[in-house]
Scaffold this motif. Structure first.
Motif, PDB file in Angstrom:
ATOM      1  N   HIS A  46      34.564   4.051  62.075  1.00  0.00           N
ATOM      2  CA  HIS A  46      34.452   5.805  62.511  1.00  0.00           C
ATOM      3  C   HIS A  46      34.521   6.187  63.860  1.00  0.00           C
ATOM      4  O   HIS A  46      35.183   7.140  64.330  1.00  0.00           O
ATOM      5  CB  HIS A  46      33.473   6.541  61.715  1.00  0.00           C
ATOM      6  CG  HIS A  46      33.334   8.004  61.932  1.00  0.00           C
ATOM      7  ND1 HIS A  46      34.127   8.881  61.016  1.00  0.00           N
ATOM      8  CD2 HIS A  46      32.620   8.570  62.984  1.00  0.00           C
ATOM      9  CE1 HIS A  46      33.658  10.441  61.769  1.00  0.00           C
ATOM     10  NE2 HIS A  46      32.658  10.010  62.877  1.00  0.00           N
ATOM     11  N   GLU A  57      32.175   0.593  58.566  1.00  0.00           N
ATOM     12  CA  GLU A  57      32.638   1.693  58.382  1.00  0.00           C
ATOM     13  C   GLU A  57      32.128   2.877  59.419  1.00  0.00           C
ATOM     14  O   GLU A  57      33.039   3.495  59.911  1.00  0.00           O
ATOM     15  CB  GLU A  57      32.507   2.239  56.960  1.00  0.00           C
ATOM     16  CG  GLU A  57      33.200   1.618  55.970  1.00  0.00           C
ATOM     17  CD  GLU A  57      34.611   1.216  56.159  1.00  0.00           C
ATOM     18  OE1 GLU A  57      35.305   2.357  56.667  1.00  0.00           O
ATOM     19  OE2 GLU A  57      35.129   0.341  55.890  1.00  0.00           O
ATOM     20  N   GLU A  89      33.466   4.364  52.973  1.00  0.00           N
ATOM     21  CA  GLU A  89      34.095   5.414  54.077  1.00  0.00           C
ATOM     22  C   GLU A  89      33.502   6.831  53.744  1.00  0.00           C
ATOM     23  O   GLU A  89      33.297   7.616  54.849  1.00  0.00           O
ATOM     24  CB  GLU A  89      35.540   5.375  53.643  1.00  0.00           C
ATOM     25  CG  GLU A  89      36.233   4.102  54.023  1.00  0.00           C
ATOM     26  CD  GLU A  89      36.414   3.141  52.974  1.00  0.00           C
ATOM     27  OE1 GLU A  89      36.919   2.003  53.070  1.00  0.00           O
ATOM     28  OE2 GLU A  89      35.413   3.146  52.064  1.00  0.00           O
ATOM     29  N   LYS A 104      31.332   8.919  56.813  1.00  0.00           N
ATOM     30  CA  LYS A 104      31.991  10.308  57.330  1.00  0.00           C
ATOM     31  C   LYS A 104      30.860  11.346  56.957  1.00  0.00           C
ATOM     32  O   LYS A 104      30.562  11.997  57.894  1.00  0.00           O
ATOM     33  CB  LYS A 104      32.860  10.707  56.241  1.00  0.00           C
ATOM     34  CG  LYS A 104      33.585  12.217  56.655  1.00  0.00           C
ATOM     35  CD  LYS A 104      34.777  12.618  55.644  1.00  0.00           C
ATOM     36  CE  LYS A 104      35.376  13.847  56.109  1.00  0.00           C
ATOM     37  NZ  LYS A 104      36.577  14.157  55.157  1.00  0.00           N
TER      38      LYS A 104
END
Length: 223
Positions: A23, A19, A192, A196
């Motif tokens: 990103h 992930e 996810e 972040k």
């Protein structure tokens, strides 16, 4: 045209590492994934995949160094990790040693190997765990995981001090309780969501707060 930032991620083939790769690829970075076995998902997003690398072994480390020779690395994310469970009465020292090798020694080895590739202004982010906090331990158990993450925190804190003069900032980041294979997908947040938050903390990392131990949500964690 400005050169793209180069992000190297260990353990990038699945979970949080994958992930993070997604990103940074979406953000326009050149992502280099380092792993033992590449996944189709990683190959889809990474500019380069360096596979067949066991960072606990000298041969794996040398293969990574050779693959990244003369490659600028703006951000190194030490993400590869192992969680096993030892309880009092059934302590498995081999299990503890393996976790120390993967969770603590390998990130230090990788960082040392790639320091020459990281320019002033570069960053190293170590994916650790609040289970490495001695002050926060109120449930016991997990001897190898706790000890290995505490050791990683100690190593990374020293790296932060030693690399500050080179203009390289170092962070220790807890990803949260994430729904990954490591915890049989029983976490509280998605990969996810974790990625972040981790990326936000890495963005905030600088030479003033280098060596800090953060939760991905921004909370400063105790040692």
């Amino acid at each position: 045209m400005a050169e793209k930032h180069v992000v190297v991620i260990t353990g990038a083939n699945r979970g949080i590492g994958l992930e993070l790769a997604r990103h940074y690829a979406r953000s326009g970075c050149n992502v280099i994934g380092v792993c033992r076995e590449a996944s189709a998902e990683l190959k889809d997003v990474a500019a380069k995949v360096v596979e067949g690398v066991d960072v606990t072994q000298d041969a794996g480390l040398q293969a990574m160094i050779a693959a990244l020779a003369n490659q600028r690395v703006d951000l190194l994310i030490n993400n590869a990790g192992l969680l096993q469970d030892e309880q009092l009465g059934s302590i498995d020292l081999d299990s503890i040693r393996k976790q120390m090798e993967i969770n603590a020694y390998a990130p230090l080895r990788v960082a040392e190997a790639l320091i020459a590739n990281i320019p002033s202004g570069g960053k190293i982010a170590n994916i650790t765990s609040r289970m490495g906090s001695i002050a926060d331990n109120d449930s016991g158990g997990r001897y190898g995981y706790r000890a290995s993450k505490a050791a990683l925190n100690a190593f990374a804190k020293s790296l932060a001090i030693d690399l500050k003069l080179k203009g390289i900032a170092v962070a220790l980041l807890h990803p949260g309780f994430v729904k990954t294979r490591m915890v049989n997908f029983g976490g509280l947040i998605t990969p996810e969501e974790s990625a972040k938050g981790l990326a936000a903390r890495i963005e905030e990392l600088n030479l003033e707060n280098t060596g800090s131990f953060w939760h991905q949500n921004g909370e400063l964690l105790s040692w």
